[in-house]
Motif scaffolding. Structure first.
Motif, PDB file in Angstrom:
ATOM      1  N   VAL A   3     -22.901  -0.235 -15.453  1.00  0.00           N
ATOM      2  CA  VAL A   3     -24.065  -0.427 -14.584  1.00  0.00           C
ATOM      3  C   VAL A   3     -24.309  -1.907 -14.350  1.00  0.00           C
ATOM      4  O   VAL A   3     -24.616  -2.356 -13.239  1.00  0.00           O
ATOM      5  N   LEU A   4     -24.171  -2.709 -15.404  1.00  0.00           N
ATOM      6  CA  LEU A   4     -24.365  -4.151 -15.269  1.00  0.00           C
ATOM      7  C   LEU A   4     -23.320  -4.766 -14.356  1.00  0.00           C
ATOM      8  O   LEU A   4     -23.613  -5.643 -13.530  1.00  0.00           O
ATOM      9  N   VAL A   5     -22.090  -4.318 -14.478  1.00  0.00           N
ATOM     10  CA  VAL A   5     -21.032  -4.831 -13.603  1.00  0.00           C
ATOM     11  C   VAL A   5     -21.319  -4.472 -12.150  1.00  0.00           C
ATOM     12  O   VAL A   5     -21.184  -5.290 -11.234  1.00  0.00           O
ATOM     13  N   TRP A   6     -21.746  -3.227 -11.943  1.00  0.00           N
ATOM     14  CA  TRP A   6     -22.066  -2.790 -10.574  1.00  0.00           C
ATOM     15  C   TRP A   6     -23.236  -3.589 -10.004  1.00  0.00           C
ATOM     16  O   TRP A   6     -23.216  -4.013  -8.853  1.00  0.00           O
ATOM     17  N   LEU A   7     -24.266  -3.804 -10.843  1.00  0.00           N
ATOM     18  CA  LEU A   7     -25.435  -4.567 -10.405  1.00  0.00           C
ATOM     19  C   LEU A   7     -25.061  -6.008 -10.101  1.00  0.00           C
ATOM     20  O   LEU A   7     -25.523  -6.596  -9.113  1.00  0.00           O
ATOM     21  N   SER A   8     -24.209  -6.583 -10.914  1.00  0.00           N
ATOM     22  CA  SER A   8     -23.763  -7.959 -10.675  1.00  0.00           C
ATOM     23  C   SER A   8     -23.011  -8.062  -9.355  1.00  0.00           C
ATOM     24  O   SER A   8     -23.194  -9.003  -8.575  1.00  0.00           O
ATOM     25  N   SER A   9     -22.147  -7.085  -9.094  1.00  0.00           N
ATOM     26  CA  SER A   9     -21.391  -7.088  -7.839  1.00  0.00           C
ATOM     27  C   SER A   9     -22.319  -6.981  -6.639  1.00  0.00           C
ATOM     28  O   SER A   9     -22.153  -7.676  -5.628  1.00  0.00           O
ATOM     29  N   LEU A  10     -23.322  -6.101  -6.759  1.00  0.00           N
ATOM     30  CA  LEU A  10     -24.278  -5.936  -5.668  1.00  0.00           C
ATOM     31  C   LEU A  10     -25.055  -7.218  -5.421  1.00  0.00           C
ATOM     32  O   LEU A  10     -25.251  -7.645  -4.271  1.00  0.00           O
ATOM     33  N   LEU A  11     -25.504  -7.864  -6.487  1.00  0.00           N
ATOM     34  CA  LEU A  11     -26.238  -9.116  -6.339  1.00  0.00           C
ATOM     35  C   LEU A  11     -25.364 -10.197  -5.715  1.00  0.00           C
ATOM     36  O   LEU A  11     -25.838 -11.002  -4.908  1.00  0.00           O
ATOM     37  N   ALA A 421     -33.124 -16.507  -1.840  1.00  0.00           N
ATOM     38  CA  ALA A 421     -31.960 -17.115  -2.490  1.00  0.00           C
ATOM     39  C   ALA A 421     -32.315 -17.556  -3.904  1.00  0.00           C
ATOM     40  O   ALA A 421     -31.529 -17.381  -4.847  1.00  0.00           O
ATOM     41  N   GLY A 422     -33.513 -18.144  -4.058  1.00  0.00           N
ATOM     42  CA  GLY A 422     -33.955 -18.541  -5.392  1.00  0.00           C
ATOM     43  C   GLY A 422     -34.130 -17.345  -6.311  1.00  0.00           C
ATOM     44  O   GLY A 422     -33.739 -17.384  -7.488  1.00  0.00           O
ATOM     45  N   ILE A 423     -34.726 -16.275  -5.754  1.00  0.00           N
ATOM     46  CA  ILE A 423     -34.921 -15.063  -6.565  1.00  0.00           C
ATOM     47  C   ILE A 423     -33.581 -14.467  -6.974  1.00  0.00           C
ATOM     48  O   ILE A 423     -33.372 -14.067  -8.133  1.00  0.00           O
ATOM     49  N   LEU A 424     -32.635 -14.406  -6.015  1.00  0.00           N
ATOM     50  CA  LEU A 424     -31.316 -13.844  -6.327  1.00  0.00           C
ATOM     51  C   LEU A 424     -30.570 -14.702  -7.333  1.00  0.00           C
ATOM     52  O   LEU A 424     -29.876 -14.189  -8.224  1.00  0.00           O
ATOM     53  N   LEU A 425     -30.703 -16.034  -7.180  1.00  0.00           N
ATOM     54  CA  LEU A 425     -30.047 -16.920  -8.138  1.00  0.00           C
ATOM     55  C   LEU A 425     -30.604 -16.704  -9.537  1.00  0.00           C
ATOM     56  O   LEU A 425     -29.841 -16.621 -10.524  1.00  0.00           O
ATOM     57  N   ALA A 426     -31.939 -16.604  -9.606  1.00  0.00           N
ATOM     58  CA  ALA A 426     -32.554 -16.343 -10.914  1.00  0.00           C
ATOM     59  C   ALA A 426     -32.105 -14.991 -11.460  1.00  0.00           C
ATOM     60  O   ALA A 426     -31.835 -14.841 -12.666  1.00  0.00           O
ATOM     61  N   ALA A 427     -32.002 -13.987 -10.553  1.00  0.00           N
ATOM     62  CA  ALA A 427     -31.564 -12.661 -10.991  1.00  0.00           C
ATOM     63  C   ALA A 427     -30.123 -12.700 -11.485  1.00  0.00           C
ATOM     64  O   ALA A 427     -29.777 -12.078 -12.509  1.00  0.00           O
ATOM     65  N   LEU A 428     -29.257 -13.438 -10.771  1.00  0.00           N
ATOM     66  CA  LEU A 428     -27.861 -13.541 -11.194  1.00  0.00           C
ATOM     67  C   LEU A 428     -27.744 -14.234 -12.548  1.00  0.00           C
ATOM     68  O   LEU A 428     -26.955 -13.821 -13.418  1.00  0.00           O
ATOM     69  N   ILE A 429     -28.532 -15.308 -12.702  1.00  0.00           N
ATOM     70  CA  ILE A 429     -28.511 -16.005 -13.997  1.00  0.00           C
ATOM     71  C   ILE A 429     -29.013 -15.073 -15.099  1.00  0.00           C
ATOM     72  O   ILE A 429     -28.449 -15.012 -16.202  1.00  0.00           O
ATOM     73  N   GLY A 430     -30.082 -14.317 -14.779  1.00  0.00           N
ATOM     74  CA  GLY A 430     -30.606 -13.373 -15.769  1.00  0.00           C
ATOM     75  C   GLY A 430     -29.593 -12.303 -16.127  1.00  0.00           C
ATOM     76  O   GLY A 430     -29.412 -11.965 -17.311  1.00  0.00           O
ATOM     77  N   VAL A 431     -28.913 -11.764 -15.091  1.00  0.00           N
ATOM     78  CA  VAL A 431     -27.896 -10.743 -15.347  1.00  0.00           C
ATOM     79  C   VAL A 431     -26.747 -11.322 -16.165  1.00  0.00           C
ATOM     80  O   VAL A 431     -26.203 -10.674 -17.075  1.00  0.00           O
ATOM     81  N   PHE A 432     -26.376 -12.589 -15.828  1.00  0.00           N
ATOM     82  CA  PHE A 432     -25.289 -13.225 -16.580  1.00  0.00           C
ATOM     83  C   PHE A 432     -25.645 -13.347 -18.059  1.00  0.00           C
ATOM     84  O   PHE A 432     -24.840 -12.999 -18.937  1.00  0.00           O
ATOM     85  N   PHE A 433     -26.860 -13.860 -18.334  1.00  0.00           N
ATOM     86  CA  PHE A 433     -27.257 -14.002 -19.739  1.00  0.00           C
ATOM     87  C   PHE A 433     -27.410 -12.639 -20.413  1.00  0.00           C
ATOM     88  O   PHE A 433     -27.055 -12.477 -21.591  1.00  0.00           O
ATOM     89  N   LEU A 434     -27.930 -11.664 -19.669  1.00  0.00           N
ATOM     90  CA  LEU A 434     -28.057 -10.327 -20.241  1.00  0.00           C
ATOM     91  C   LEU A 434     -26.678  -9.768 -20.585  1.00  0.00           C
ATOM     92  O   LEU A 434     -26.464  -9.199 -21.666  1.00  0.00           O
ATOM     93  N   PHE A 435     -25.741  -9.933 -19.631  1.00  0.00           N
ATOM     94  CA  PHE A 435     -24.373  -9.481 -19.871  1.00  0.00           C
ATOM     95  C   PHE A 435     -23.760 -10.214 -21.064  1.00  0.00           C
ATOM     96  O   PHE A 435     -23.069  -9.623 -21.911  1.00  0.00           O
ATOM     97  N   PHE A 436     -24.041 -11.537 -21.159  1.00  0.00           N
ATOM     98  CA  PHE A 436     -23.498 -12.340 -22.262  1.00  0.00           C
ATOM     99  C   PHE A 436     -24.039 -11.865 -23.605  1.00  0.00           C
ATOM    100  O   PHE A 436     -23.277 -11.657 -24.566  1.00  0.00           O
ATOM    101  N   PHE A 437     -25.358 -11.678 -23.682  1.00  0.00           N
ATOM    102  CA  PHE A 437     -25.952 -11.282 -24.964  1.00  0.00           C
ATOM    103  C   PHE A 437     -25.562  -9.850 -25.344  1.00  0.00           C
ATOM    104  O   PHE A 437     -25.343  -9.553 -26.526  1.00  0.00           O
ATOM    105  N   ILE A 438     -25.475  -8.977 -24.348  1.00  0.00           N
ATOM    106  CA  ILE A 438     -25.051  -7.607 -24.660  1.00  0.00           C
ATOM    107  C   ILE A 438     -23.612  -7.603 -25.156  1.00  0.00           C
ATOM    108  O   ILE A 438     -23.265  -6.912 -26.140  1.00  0.00           O
ATOM    109  N   SER A 439     -22.753  -8.372 -24.481  1.00  0.00           N
ATOM    110  CA  SER A 439     -21.350  -8.452 -24.922  1.00  0.00           C
ATOM    111  C   SER A 439     -21.257  -9.036 -26.327  1.00  0.00           C
ATOM    112  O   SER A 439     -20.483  -8.560 -27.179  1.00  0.00           O
ATOM    113  N   ARG A 440     -22.043 -10.087 -26.566  1.00  0.00           N
ATOM    114  CA  ARG A 440     -22.032 -10.705 -27.894  1.00  0.00           C
ATOM    115  C   ARG A 440     -22.523  -9.723 -28.958  1.00  0.00           C
ATOM    116  O   ARG A 440     -21.936  -9.622 -30.053  1.00  0.00           O
TER     117      ARG A 440
END
Length: 463
Positions: A3-11, A421-440
């Motif tokens: 789901v996270l991968v799909w959401l990241s792709s959509l963003l 664009a700012g909201i999406l950038l913040a969302a992408l950064i949030g998804v990235f960190f979420l993905f990072f912490f979940i993977s960790r």
């Protein structure tokens, strides 16, 4: 995880679309067109509304219903192959001191009628409302091959005057110019209508074609003010030798215009002759002179020229006799004064640069300036070209205003795009960190499970 991968792709896809819209710069073509309009406006003569007009034009009767057929026929003095018809609205000033058009017909038709009765429609607004015009000339092209004797303007629906509480409907028309080349064939034509409310020196069917309008074709140059003729004599005679036999059919006399110095209308047209007579002759002593125009006590012009269609007569020598100059209300001095004299043959200027012989003894005058192409406030421009430029300027200014609104909308959309664009950038950064912490977390959990499994295996082997 999927789901996270799909959401990241959509963003990422949405971010790509937003950034593409952001960097495509949709404002660029709008700004380019606005610059082109600014350049063209700079090349056009400025439209100058005259402070006062001697006559306003035509006013119909008042009606209780807007759906009234009101034909107005303009019978030309001569059959003419017209190419352009211009109708000027009447100018009115509202409570905010803003000028606007006044009671221009809502629905109408315009037809050209030949001497044999043939009819050619040039404007048909019988089924749709005509847009509320500005003060610029309304342009209606004509078929140049059609020989017209009459112009018929037929109102079909009237506008209600928003400033009147009563349910009265009526129409007004300021001035009609019918051009064949540079010749205004409608000047001083006969106007026929059964619906009219004449008011002395204000409204009359004949005022529809008397040449007076809200626009004087003068390119302002107030750094070069001139008074060409100003004499204390009670009568002034100007004689011109045109150099060859010609046919003169129009006379224009420009008043001394003080509008650049004084705001009150009494200052305009000082000394303008109220009595005029124009004679044409083949002999220099005027022994065979014929009177081609004579009038007594007509309205003095304020800023624009007095335009008069005269009886076409062949002549080489022209003599203009002027009497009874307009007296300024605050000045006891009397005399004759005007700025420019123009003689035409079917729109062709004949008198430019021909220095007249003046019969005057008192006052100041420069006779060469009487035919130099300048009024007191600037250079006189050809009437038709000037009116076309006024109409073109109005169209460009309207287009510029529309583009300005569109540009504001584009800028607002770009601002919204930046926010997204700012909201999406913040969302992408949030998804990235979420993905990072979940993977960790999953890696640590897997390692912890592996350690537990190894410890369990060792315990079993030792035990």
């Amino acid at each position: 995880m999927h789901v996270l991968v799909w959401l990241s792709s959509l963003l990422c896809v949405v971010a790509f679309v937003v950034l593409e819209d952001l960097f495509s710069d949709p404002a660029a073509p709008i700004l380019k067109e606005m610059r082109e309009i600014d350049d063209e406006l700079a090349s056009l003569a400025p439209a100058r509304l005259t402070p006062a007009v001697p006559t306003l034009g035509y006013l119909s009767d008042y009606w209780k219903s807007p759906d009234v057929s009101i034909p107005v026929d303009i019978v030309l003095r001569r059959v003419a192959k017209l190419d352009t018809l211009m109708v000027l609205p009447v100018a009115a000033v509202d409570e905010q001191n803003v000028s606007h058009s006044f009671q221009f017909p809502l629905r109408f038709t315009i037809e050209l009628i030949a001497a044999d009765g043939a009819i050619r429609m040039i404007a048909d607004y019988s089924q749709e409302d005509y847009p509320t015009p500005g003060l610029e000339p309304q342009i209606f092209p004509c078929p140049p091959e059609f020989a017209a004797q009459t112009i018929r303007f037929t109102n079909l629906r009237l506008r209600k005057n928003p400033q009147e509480a009563s349910e009265n409907y009526f129409m007004t028309l300021g001035e009609v110019f019918a051009f064949s080349g540079d010749w205004n064939a409608a000047l001083n034509a006969e106007v026929r209508t059964e619906s009219s409310k004449p008011v002395p020196l204000t409204w009359h069917p004949s005022f529809l074609v008397d040449g007076f309008s809200n626009y004087a074709p003068v390119e302002l140059d107030i750094d070069r003010p001139l008074i060409t003729i100003l004499t204390r004599d009670d009568e002034l005679t100007a004689t011109l030798d045109l150099g060859k036999q010609v046919v003169v059919d129009e006379l224009r006399i420009w008043p001394i215009d003080y509008s650049s110095n004084h705001s009150h209308t009494g200052s305009h047209g000082q000394g303008f002759p109220l009595n005029l007579q124009l004679e044409a002759a083949l002999q220099p002593d005027f022994s065979d002179a014929k009177v081609v125009y004579r009038n007594d006590d007509f309205p003095r012009p304020n800023v624009g020229a007095l335009m008069k269609a005269v009886t076409p007569v062949t002549g080489r020598y022209l003599r203009l006799t002027a009497r009874d100059g307009y007296q300024h209300p605050g000045n006891s001095n009397t005399g004759i004064g005007f700025a420019e004299l123009e003689l035409f043959q079917k729109g062709k200027l004949l008198s430019r640069g021909i220095s007249p012989k003046l019969d005057a003894t008192r006052g100041r005058y420069l006779k060469s300036r009487l035919t130099d192409g300048f009024s007191k406030t600037g250079r006189i421009r050809p009437l038709k070209n000037w009116m076309l430029q006024v109409a073109r300027r109005a169209a460009l200014e309207k287009r510029h205003a529309d583009l300005s609104l569109t540009l504001d909308s584009v800028h607002a959309r770009q601002s919204a795009t930046l926010r997204w664009a700012g909201i999406l950038l913040a969302a992408l950064i949030g998804v990235f960190f979420l993905f990072f912490f979940i993977s960790r977390y999953r890696n640590e959990k897997r390692l912890h499970r592996m350690r537990d499994d190894i410890a369990g295996d060792l315990h079993d082997e030792v035990g």
